[in-house]
Scaffold this motif. Structure first.
Motif, short mmCIF file in Angstrom:
data_model
loop_
_atom_site.label_atom_id
_atom_site.label_comp_id
_atom_site.label_asym_id
_atom_site.label_seq_id
_atom_site.Cartn_x
_atom_site.Cartn_y
_atom_site.Cartn_z
N TYR A 93 0.76 -1.28 0.12
CA TYR A 93 0.09 -0.09 -0.01
C TYR A 93 0.94 1.16 0.10
N LEU A 94 2.00 1.38 0.53
CA LEU A 94 2.92 2.41 0.80
C LEU A 94 3.35 2.64 -0.55
N LEU A 95 4.06 1.50 -1.19
CA LEU A 95 4.34 2.00 -2.59
C LEU A 95 3.47 2.29 -3.60
N ARG A 96 2.18 1.66 -3.38
CA ARG A 96 1.25 2.16 -4.30
C ARG A 96 0.93 3.49 -4.28
N LEU A 97 0.76 4.01 -2.97
CA LEU A 97 0.52 5.21 -2.74
C LEU A 97 1.60 6.23 -3.08
N ALA A 98 2.64 5.76 -2.92
CA ALA A 98 3.94 6.71 -3.29
C ALA A 98 3.87 6.98 -5.17
N ASP A 99 3.33 6.01 -5.72
CA ASP A 99 3.31 5.79 -7.10
C ASP A 99 2.15 6.63 -7.50
N ILE A 100 1.14 6.56 -6.99
CA ILE A 100 -0.12 7.33 -7.29
C ILE A 100 0.14 8.91 -6.90
N CYS A 101 0.96 8.99 -6.08
CA CYS A 101 1.34 10.52 -5.69
C CYS A 101 2.56 11.10 -6.67
N SER A 102 3.19 10.25 -7.53
CA SER A 102 4.03 10.62 -8.26
C SER A 102 5.38 10.63 -7.68
N ILE A 103 5.62 10.00 -6.56
CA ILE A 103 6.97 10.17 -5.69
C ILE A 103 7.70 8.88 -6.63
N ARG A 104 8.43 9.34 -7.43
CA ARG A 104 9.23 8.34 -8.22
C ARG A 104 10.43 7.79 -7.62
N ASN A 105 11.18 8.40 -6.88
CA ASN A 105 12.53 8.21 -6.22
C ASN A 105 12.55 7.72 -4.66
N LEU A 106 11.55 7.14 -4.50
CA LEU A 106 11.38 6.62 -2.97
C LEU A 106 12.31 5.89 -2.72
#
Length: 117
Positions: A93-106
């Motif tokens: 869920y955390l990775l999916r949330l970051a992806d949806i929020c366009s955080i590409r360099n997590l």
């Protein structure tokens, strides 16, 4: 189970956070879940999974130690496996949330933050 990226007929193990994020994105897209994956809905789902994780450790004793051998004293193998599943759910869920929020360099941000600790 999430599908892994493939090269030819061989499956490739994900090597980076970006690889895992792409697998999660492909999995969600293939199931037509994208329209339901808003920042709000993913944040609420993430919090629900965090609650499930917290429930597993809520009444456990830390024994004042930081290593896993002492932490898991008294846990069954099934309980440890369940804990791992909840960690996986939270991570997805955390990775999916970051992806949806366009955080590409997590991955880079996490690495940098870990170094600062």
């Amino acid at each position: 189970m999430l599908d892994r990226p493939s090269i030819g007929n061989e499956e490739k193990e994900p090597e980076t956070v970006s690889d895992v994020t792409a697998i999660i994105s492909d999995f969600s897209t293939a199931r037509l879940w994208t329209s339901f994956h808003t920042p709000r809905s993913l944040t609420l789902a993430l919090m629900g999974e965090m609650g499930e994780l917290a429930e597993l450790v809520q009444f456990r004793t830390d024994l004042g130690k930081s290593n896993s051998e002492d932490f898991f004293h008294g846990w069954t193998e099934k309980e440890i496996e369940h804990l791992g599943q909840e960690f996986a759910d939270v991570s997805i869920y955390l990775l999916r949330l970051a992806d949806i929020c366009s955080i590409r360099n997590l991955g880079e941000v996490a690495e940098s933050s870990a170094t600062a600790l």
